[in-house]
Design an enzyme around this catalytic site. Structure first.
Site: not given
Ligand code: IVH
Length: 681
Positions: A40, A120, A415, A431, A436
């Protein structure tokens, strides 16, 4: 109705269609909760494409059809961020993070603080500019002040909205800069690498490198083919809206159609932040994206402003990292491993080392060029990284630890297993031996593997023994093994032997796409195998395909087509297929056993069909019936089209068919045409 009025109506209709597609795109990619079937969705999309072809002046840059509209670039332009993209200070111990909390509390005069905690994500930071709710510019972080303008590549990412998806109906903000991380999910990364490996192309060391390599492609079509994803985690400039809490920002982004990590939380007690860090660390291996820690952010924007920043990092946030999955160890030796396609891979044999709970004693060095670039020598002390469950990798050499006794390694010119000559193709040394045993072992391992024939319990060791004892000389020989053969192998009991035989019997009933994949044709990975299975009726048809047949399949290029032809030309392939058939290997196509279907008259043999408009059976099903019956499906009408199946609201294709005098049938007639067959299926 006047011409202009008519045009207005079309415009409104197209706009409506786009809204629908944006909505279903969001349900599918962001929420993972589609409301309509793929067929769809395809229908809506095709309808929009058709209308835009007819009225190109009505195409807008935020139309869902424009995700891969742009031409390859010569180079990326620079983009200056209006507010610098900061980086984060980071800590790794509980003591350090507690010190951070105390500092923040002191600076805020002992006020109550709420923290927002987020994973992070280990990807790449991006900024997306939205003007009046429409995505206009996307850029990398670069040095924080100036990044690269990679708008056309970011547009290909399905989880980046091309326009805001505002449930509330409130007008979108005049300007909003969204910040977040582009990444590749771990599962998709593995598939991508398998595919690249099968094509003999360079694989990526980890998901982050894969994301970086994909997002900075000059040709957006390449980027579009990569499984990139995006998590939003903040904003830059926001005109027309004052946020008072970071939590509110995340909530707003989510409502505008962005993916925000579901793992985010907020806590008033700092001990909960520490508990969260522990919990997420435990979850790290099960999440489908790589994370290297958590980010702790002060929730109140007013407090954030008072805290300010210090040397390009905010004081209101900190990265609390997980221990690195890296260790030092010694390279005891460098050996060469021969792969399925004959590629020689240098492997570092390491002094065993524990990296977050796993003993690592080997790490890949990829190829000679990589090895030279990193200058790894036997006897070196190196940093080894284990990223998720990706193969461990030598990251770098600690040159200061060199004593002078280290030995350089040269790739052999023969080889190491069969002694045949090697051929250098770009960075890869291969190779060229036809018999082989190393290649044979790898081919059989691939054949029996989970995503190919899936012979459960037939482990790598057993396969190696079978080849070494000359009990098998190709994959099909597996099926003629007897219990007596198996019992000859070391440490093989009666029960295990029986289990293997049972598993082999079970694996004989497979799907067409798995069987193609199992053959181990160079450049044909899992994805290409499934494309081939969708486009050819059976192995016979695939075997007889010519270059044009293959190249006419979108996504199959000259190199892949040639490799398929070469594979089927070989005497050993014919032999292998014959043996597989004799062994009783049967495959199903979309739930249909081809062996049974053979008896069905090939009613549509050689006929080309084009579908247009809405029909009641899913398009994909109709197409697969045609293909199964020996016909072909094309997407546009030409003189070579035999039938146009016209459903409701059929558009320009119907007109085209009339002009060219192609036979037009409706769904009912189509059903009659294929009825007998559909019944037996
Ligand atoms: S905040 C002012 N939140 O970490 C803060 N960064 O060293 C700016 N990153 O360049 C970033 N997960 O590439 C923030 N939940 C998150 C993140 C995050 C990954 C990375 C991002 C940034 C680096 C900071």
């Amino acid at each position: 109705m006047g011409v202009e009025e008519g045009k207005e109506a079309v415009k409104r209709y197209i706009e409506d269609l786009r809204k629908k597609i944006h909505y279903h795109n969001y349900r599918y990619y962001v929420l993972n909760e589609p409301e309509i079937s793929d067929a769809e969705y395809d229908r809506l999309f095709k309808e929009l494409e058709e209308l835009e072809r007819k009225y190109p002046e009505l195409i807008t840059p935020d139309s869902p059809t424009q995700r891969v509209g742009a031409k390859p670039l010569e180079e990326f332009g620079a983009y200056e961020h209006s507010i610098p993209m900061l980086s984060l200070n980071s800590v790794t111990t509980e003591g350090e993070v507690r010190d951070y909390d105390e500092r923040v509390r002191r600076m805020l005069g002992g006020e109550e603080i709420e923290y927002v905690v987020e994973p992070k994500i280990d990807g790449l930071a991006m900024e997306l500019v939205y003007e009046n709710g429409v995505f206009t510019v996307g850029s990398t972080r670069g040095d924080g002040k100036t990044g690269e303008n990679i708008t056309q590549n970011l547009k290909t990412i399905k989880t980046i909205p091309l326009r805001f998806f505002a449930e509330t109906g409130a007008p979108p903000l005049p300007l909003l800069e969204v910040r977040g991380e582009v990444f590749i999910p771990v599962s998709k990364f593995k598939e991508l690498n398998a595919e690249l490996g099968a094509r003999g192309e360079k694989m990526f060391a980890n998901p982050r490198n894969a994301a970086a390599g994909s997002v900075r492609q000059l040709d957006p079509r390449v980027t579009a083919s990569r499984p990139l994803d995006f998590f939003a985690y903040g904003v830059g400039r926001a005109e027309g809206k004052e946020f008072s809490m970071h939590w509110e920002v995340l909530d707003y982004l989510q409502r505008m159609g962005f993916k925000v990590s579901p793992v985010i939380r907020r806590f008033k007690e700092f001990k909960d932040v520490i508990k969260y860090h522990e919990e997420v660390k435990e979850k790290r291996d099960v999440l489908d994206y790589e994370i290297d820690g958590i980010v702790v952010k002060v929730n109140s924007i007013e407090q954030q402003n008072r805290l300010g920043m210090i040397s390009r990092s905010p004081r209101w946030a900190i990265a609390y990292k997980f221990p690195a999955r890296e260790e030092f160890t010694r390279v005891n030796d460098i050996q060469v491993q021969v792969g399925r396609t004959g590629a020689l891979t240098p492997v570092a044999i390491l002094a065993p080392v524990q990296i977050s709970g796993v003993t690592v004693s080997r790490a890949t060095l990829h190829n000679e060029d990589e090895l030279r670039k990193k200058d790894v020598r036997i006897g070196d002390t190196v940093v080894v990284e284990r990223a998720g469950d990706v193969i461990p990798e030598v990251v770098s050499v600690i040159k200061s630890k060199r004593t002078g006794a280290e030995r350089e390694f040269r790739m052999p010119d023969r080889c190491p297993v069969c002694g045949a000559e090697v051929l250098k193709e770009g960075p890869i040394v291969r190779c060229i031996g036809v018999s082989c045993s190393a290649q044979l072992k790898e081919r059989i391992k691939h054949f029996a593997s989970l995503r190919a024939m899936n012979v459960e319990g037939l482990g790598e060791k057993v396969i190696e023994l079978l080849v070494d004892r000359n009990l098998v000389s190709d994959a099909a020989d597996l099926f003629s093994l007897t219990k007596r053969d198996l019992l000859k192998l070391e440490r093989m009991g009666d029960k295990s032997a029986q289990n293997i035989l049972d598993a082999m019997e079970k694996s004989k009933h497979t799907t067409f796409s798995r069987l193609i994949h199992a053959l181990g044709i160079r450049h044909v990975g899992e994805h290409t195998a499934s494309l081939l299975a969708d486009n050819f009726r059976d192995m016979e048809a695939l075997r007889n395909a010519n270059y044009e047949d293959l190249i006419s399949i979108p996504e199959i290029g000259p190199e892949v087509a040639k490799s398929i032809l070469l594979f089927f030309e070989q005497g050993s392939t014919k032999e292998l297929l014959k043996k597989l058939e004799r062994a009783g290997v049967r495959y199903e196509k979309k739930g249909v056993r081809v062996a049974e279907e053979e008896e069905v008259k090939k009613a549509l043999e050689g006929k080309t069909f084009v579908f247009t408009g809405r029909i009641s059976m899913p398009r994909e099903e109709a197409k697969s019936i045609v293909v199964r019956l020996g016909g072909k499906v094309a997407s546009s009408v030409s003189k070579r089209t035999d039938f146009v199946v016209a459903g409701e609201e059929a558009g320009s294709k119907l007109e085209q068919a009339e002009t060219l005098g192609v036979k037009i049938i409706d769904e009912e007639e189509f059903r009659v045409m294929v009825k007998e067959v559909v019944k037996t299926v």
